[in-house]
Scaffold this active site. Structure first.
Site, PDB file in Angstrom:
ATOM      1  N   LEU A   1       0.878  -1.167   0.000  1.00  0.00           N
ATOM      2  CA  LEU A   1       0.000   0.000   0.000  1.00  0.00           C
ATOM      3  C   LEU A   1       0.912   1.213   0.000  1.00  0.00           C
ATOM      4  O   LEU A   1       1.876   1.260   0.772  1.00  0.00           O
ATOM      5  CB  LEU A   1      -0.890   0.015   1.248  1.00  0.00           C
ATOM      6  CG  LEU A   1      -1.953  -1.090   1.363  1.00  0.00           C
ATOM      7  CD1 LEU A   1      -2.695  -0.964   2.690  1.00  0.00           C
ATOM      8  CD2 LEU A   1      -2.925  -1.043   0.196  1.00  0.00           C
ATOM      9  N   ASP A   2       0.627   2.180  -0.852  1.00  0.00           N
ATOM     10  CA  ASP A   2       1.519   3.336  -0.919  1.00  0.00           C
ATOM     11  C   ASP A   2       1.322   4.243   0.287  1.00  0.00           C
ATOM     12  O   ASP A   2       0.429   4.040   1.117  1.00  0.00           O
ATOM     13  CB  ASP A   2       1.367   4.094  -2.244  1.00  0.00           C
ATOM     14  CG  ASP A   2      -0.021   4.686  -2.445  1.00  0.00           C
ATOM     15  OD1 ASP A   2      -0.616   5.155  -1.451  1.00  0.00           O
ATOM     16  OD2 ASP A   2      -0.510   4.690  -3.585  1.00  0.00           O
ATOM     17  N   CYS A   3       2.141   5.244   0.373  1.00  0.00           N
ATOM     18  CA  CYS A   3       2.168   6.143   1.530  1.00  0.00           C
ATOM     19  C   CYS A   3       0.808   6.782   1.794  1.00  0.00           C
ATOM     20  O   CYS A   3       0.418   6.987   2.944  1.00  0.00           O
ATOM     21  CB  CYS A   3       3.234   7.209   1.283  1.00  0.00           C
ATOM     22  SG  CYS A   3       3.387   8.438   2.583  1.00  0.00           S
TER      23      CYS A   3
END
Length: 203
Positions: free
Chosen positions: A60-62
């Site tokens: 999951l990205d930032c």
């Protein structure tokens, strides 16, 4: 670097990933999800032999929060990330409210498999059919069957909208536990682990 063929103990963890954290083992600009684990588990990220390290099951990205799995079982990880039958469901809040009429159009287009607009090093890509369920004019649950780069955000971009917040709420039949607050984690139960391979896509 020594390589491990089988860990002495397998770990299957579920985390509610908070915003602002990345799934990399190290980052100069952001905190990593592994910093939320105990020191003993953190050591399995960096010090364990290659092949036995703790790692996230997909990323999951930032700017995306929600359900994240962490394990040192490579077969388990691959079974989830490489299997298009294991769905991933997200809740997206959109910039522009969508009228009921346009909601039906979006649902139909997403179900047909959209062409994703290019982003960064990725050109146009064809997405597998996705399922949309609008909870309100600007909140939509979306279920996808793969994990292309920024896929959910690009799907809505292809539909003429933008995502402001994104949370993963389910993988397969496993839903994010309501009592697991952002930044918290625990071990998966056997029932939860088994639910990952169910055919439920209506979480």
């Amino acid at each position: 670097m020594r390589k491990c063929t089988k860990p002495s103990e397998y770990y299957y963890l579920i985390m509610n990933k908070p915003l602002g954290y990345v799934c990399s083992a190290a980052s100069d600009s952001h905190k990593t999800v592994y910093e939320l684990l105990t020191p003993e588990l953190q050591a399995l990220v960096t010090d364990a032999p290659r092949g036995c390290r703790l790692h996230t099951v997909g990323r999951l990205d930032c700017d995306t929060s929600g359900l994240l799995l962490i394990t040192n079982d490579g077969k388990f990880s691959n079974r989830i990330t490489a299997n298009s039958e294991v769905s991933k469901t997200y809740r997206a809040r959109l910039v522009s409210p969508v009228t009921p009429e346009n909601q039906e159009t979006c649902i139909t287009l997403a179900a047909s498999g959209l062409t994703l607009p290019p982003e960064k090093k990725y050109g146009e890509q064809k997405a597998l059919p996705a399922t949309l369920i609008f909870e309100s004019a600007d909140v939509c649950k979306i279920t996808v069957l793969e994990g292309k780069f920024h896929e959910v955000r690009r799907i809505f971009r292809a539909l003429g909208n933008e995502v402001t917040t994104l949370e993963r709420i389910a993988i397969g039949g496993l839903t994010l536990p309501a009592d697991l607050k952002p930044g918290q984690w625990r071990k998966l139960t056997k029932a939860e682990k088994d639910s990952l391979y169910s055919d439920q896509q209506d979480s």
